[in-house]
Write a protein that holds these residues in place. Structure first.
Motif, short mmCIF file in Angstrom:
data_model
loop_
_atom_site.label_atom_id
_atom_site.label_comp_id
_atom_site.label_asym_id
_atom_site.label_seq_id
_atom_site.Cartn_x
_atom_site.Cartn_y
_atom_site.Cartn_z
N UNK A 154 0.82 -1.21 0.00
CA UNK A 154 0.00 0.00 0.00
C UNK A 154 0.86 1.26 0.00
N UNK A 155 1.92 1.25 0.78
CA UNK A 155 2.82 2.40 0.85
C UNK A 155 3.49 2.64 -0.50
N UNK A 156 3.94 1.55 -1.14
CA UNK A 156 4.58 1.68 -2.44
C UNK A 156 3.62 2.25 -3.47
N UNK A 157 2.38 1.79 -3.43
CA UNK A 157 1.38 2.31 -4.36
C UNK A 157 1.20 3.82 -4.17
N UNK A 158 1.15 4.25 -2.93
CA UNK A 158 0.98 5.68 -2.63
C UNK A 158 2.13 6.50 -3.19
N UNK A 159 3.36 6.05 -2.97
CA UNK A 159 4.52 6.81 -3.44
C UNK A 159 4.65 6.76 -4.96
N UNK A 160 4.23 5.67 -5.58
CA UNK A 160 4.19 5.63 -7.04
C UNK A 160 3.23 6.68 -7.57
N UNK A 161 2.07 6.75 -6.95
CA UNK A 161 1.03 7.68 -7.40
C UNK A 161 1.44 9.14 -7.16
N UNK A 162 1.97 9.43 -5.99
CA UNK A 162 2.25 10.80 -5.62
C UNK A 162 3.56 11.34 -6.20
#
Length: 338
Positions: free
Chosen positions: A176-184
């Motif tokens: 979940x954290x990786x997804x957030x940083x990919x998106x942001x």
């Protein structure tokens, strides 16, 4: 490319680092060398990479006497200041985060270690990638995220909302954290859900090591769930081969998605009792089996669908259990003089 490999003294990290160095990549390895299992095994792995144990204990960045393209630093991912200094110094093109507090059962005993390493440590990796402009991150997740999922084979599109151990929960948090940083922040992240990796230099808390050690030392082996278990045992060379394919593709900038998850396993589950039989055949010994109930946090079966990893990166695991077991037992006998 200059690559940071965290967990470089660990089982998978050691093998990956060795192959990256052989292929000419510049690698900085990092590991905290904790005592979850005998640190001497970690020091000896690093010795194979040309890092002297006495140099590590001086608490400095060590150069390899075997590989001019390898440096190692003993450091904990949770140490934000040291991590920031490391990223500022080396200007990494790619990070491979394999450092983590491993083990399902141990997470029942030492939960804070899992949060410190797997959550706080992973956040430090993400923040360093963000602020020091590292745009490519490959990181270790786990088949444990599937929890009690009884649909097999496991697919990355399956819901994984019900972890049954803190270890699994920490790995789901990483995704979940990786997804957030990919998106942001535009960091390309690839999460790999590893399935029961085994082979030479393997971890002493894993079934392959535990069973071989007990059988060769005339001790009973613990067989949980009365033996009614199956695992997608995956040989280390197949795992590393898959990771190298990903890294080579990232090197060429041919992989465009900002975020992805893949299973990385053998896709051929083996019954636990058949696995034990393969060890018995290789060692020439008969195991003394102590049948026990299922352990808290454990699951009855794992089975990876790796079709998307095969499609995108040509992943082709091809090491049969008999060959993999023979390689591990041979290493164990030599390492321990048994």
């Amino acid at each position: 490319m200059t690559i940071l490999v965290t967990g470089a003294a660990g089982f998978i990290g050691f093998h990956l680092t060795q192959q990256l160095l052989t292929k000419g990549f510049d690698v900085v390895g990092l590991d905290n060398l904790n005592d979850y299992y005998d640190p001497q095994l970690k020091y000896d792995r690093l010795g194979q990479l040309g890092i002297a144990q006495e140099d590590i204990k001086q608490n400095v960045t060590c150069g390899s006497f075997n590989y001019a393209n390898f440096k190692f630093i003993a450091c904990d991912l949770a140490n934000r200041q040291v991590m920031e200094a490391l990223f500022a110094k080396h200007h990494f093109d790619l990070v491979v985060n394999l450092a983590a507090q491993a083990g399902v059962r141990y997470s029942l005993e030492a939960p804070f270690q899992y949060i410190d390493s797997n959550v706080t440590g992973f956040l430090n990796i993400l923040e360093c990638c963000r602020h020091y402009k590292v745009k490519k991150l490959v990181y270790a997740s786990s088949s444990s995220v599937y929890g009690l999922n009884d649909k097999v084979p496991f697919e990355t599109t399956d819901a994984v909302d019900h972890p049954i151990s803190l270890y699994a929960a920490s790995k789901k948090a990483n995704e979940l954290m990786a997804h957030t940083y990919s998106h942001l922040f535009g960091i390309q992240t690839i999460g790999l859900r590893f399935f029961t990796v085994y082979g030479p230099w393997g971890r002493p808390d894993m079934a392959m090591f535990l069973f071989t050690d007990a059988i060769l030392n005339n001790r009973p082996i613990k067989v949980f769930n009365e033996g009614n278990l199956s695992r997608d045992f995956t040989y280390i060379d197949d795992i590393v081969g898959g990771m190298l394919s990903i890294i080579e593709t990232l090197k060429t900038d041919q992989w465009k998605p900002p975020y992805a998850l893949y299973n990385i396993g053998n896709s051929k589950p083996v019954k636990l009792l058949d696995f034990i039989e393969a060890i018995e055949k290789t060692t020439g010994r008969t195991a003394q089996k102590e049948y026990l109930p299922m352990q808290p946090g454990d699951v009855a079966q794992t089975w990876a669908d790796v079709s998307d990893l095969t499609r995108d990166f040509g992943y082709t695991p091809n090491t049969p259990i008999s060959e993999g077991v023979e390689a591990f037992v041979s290493w164990y006998r030599e390492y321990y003089n048994r």
